[in-house]
Scaffold this motif. Structure first.
Motif, mmCIF file in Angstrom:
data_model
loop_
_atom_site.group_PDB
_atom_site.id
_atom_site.type_symbol
_atom_site.label_atom_id
_atom_site.label_comp_id
_atom_site.label_asym_id
_atom_site.label_seq_id
_atom_site.Cartn_x
_atom_site.Cartn_y
_atom_site.Cartn_z
ATOM 1 N N THR A 20 -52.829 -112.072 71.890
ATOM 2 C CA THR A 20 -51.534 -111.936 71.776
ATOM 3 C C THR A 20 -51.074 -111.484 70.568
ATOM 4 O O THR A 20 -51.506 -111.798 69.444
ATOM 5 C CB THR A 20 -50.594 -113.137 71.902
ATOM 6 O OG1 THR A 20 -50.951 -113.719 73.271
ATOM 7 C CG2 THR A 20 -49.273 -112.933 71.855
ATOM 8 N N ASP A 29 -43.582 -111.831 71.973
ATOM 9 C CA ASP A 29 -43.178 -112.247 73.380
ATOM 10 C C ASP A 29 -43.949 -111.337 74.406
ATOM 11 O O ASP A 29 -43.607 -110.235 74.248
ATOM 12 C CB ASP A 29 -41.459 -112.125 73.701
ATOM 13 C CG ASP A 29 -40.874 -113.213 72.543
ATOM 14 O OD1 ASP A 29 -41.493 -114.288 72.376
ATOM 15 O OD2 ASP A 29 -39.806 -112.814 71.942
ATOM 16 N N GLU A 30 -44.323 -111.844 75.279
ATOM 17 C CA GLU A 30 -44.808 -111.148 76.513
ATOM 18 C C GLU A 30 -43.641 -110.462 77.553
ATOM 19 O O GLU A 30 -42.948 -111.476 77.640
ATOM 20 C CB GLU A 30 -46.010 -111.675 77.294
ATOM 21 C CG GLU A 30 -46.800 -111.140 78.266
ATOM 22 C CD GLU A 30 -48.018 -111.351 78.756
ATOM 23 O OE1 GLU A 30 -48.845 -110.587 79.035
ATOM 24 O OE2 GLU A 30 -48.428 -112.303 78.269
ATOM 25 N N CYS A 31 -43.914 -109.453 77.560
ATOM 26 C CA CYS A 31 -42.848 -108.573 78.490
ATOM 27 C C CYS A 31 -43.503 -107.985 79.487
ATOM 28 O O CYS A 31 -44.739 -107.576 79.306
ATOM 29 C CB CYS A 31 -41.679 -108.087 78.036
ATOM 30 S SG CYS A 31 -42.351 -106.806 76.775
ATOM 31 N N PHE A 35 -45.814 -106.291 74.961
ATOM 32 C CA PHE A 35 -45.149 -107.385 74.016
ATOM 33 C C PHE A 35 -43.992 -106.784 73.242
ATOM 34 O O PHE A 35 -44.188 -105.760 72.822
ATOM 35 C CB PHE A 35 -46.304 -107.965 73.012
ATOM 36 C CG PHE A 35 -47.548 -108.512 73.744
ATOM 37 C CD1 PHE A 35 -47.395 -109.792 74.041
ATOM 38 C CD2 PHE A 35 -48.674 -107.775 74.274
ATOM 39 C CE1 PHE A 35 -48.548 -110.436 74.803
ATOM 40 C CE2 PHE A 35 -49.725 -108.369 75.080
ATOM 41 C CZ PHE A 35 -49.772 -109.874 75.262
ATOM 42 N N CYS A 37 -41.471 -108.038 69.867
ATOM 43 C CA CYS A 37 -41.135 -108.779 68.675
ATOM 44 C C CYS A 37 -39.655 -109.452 68.921
ATOM 45 O O CYS A 37 -38.866 -108.635 69.090
ATOM 46 C CB CYS A 37 -41.157 -107.966 67.556
ATOM 47 S SG CYS A 37 -41.207 -109.226 65.974
ATOM 48 N N GLY A 38 -39.682 -110.800 68.690
ATOM 49 C CA GLY A 38 -38.403 -111.521 68.843
ATOM 50 C C GLY A 38 -37.514 -111.077 67.470
ATOM 51 O O GLY A 38 -36.516 -111.614 67.593
#
Length: 58
Positions: A20, A29-31, A35, A37-38
């Motif tokens: 990750t 965050d995986e989407c 991925f 970033c939050g």
């Protein structure tokens, strides 16, 4: 789970199933298809084989 800094990734790199990316000192965050970033707008996109297709660092 293995962490890898987003700055170490380039298009063509392969992400392991447990890898990750990390950005802004936190796991991304995986989407769908990548991925995100939050904390910022950075992202990593990969294909069906988890080969990185795009890295955007903001």
């Amino acid at each position: 789970m293995s962490q890898i800094d987003i700055s170490a990734l380039d298009a063509g790199d392969e992400l392991g199933v447990s890898e990750t990316p990390e950005c802004c000192d936190a796991l991304m965050d995986e989407c769908r298809g990548g991925f995100q970033c939050g904390d910022c707008d950075s992202f990593v996109k990969y294909d069906n084989n988890r080969i990185v297709t795009c890295v955007q660092i903001n």
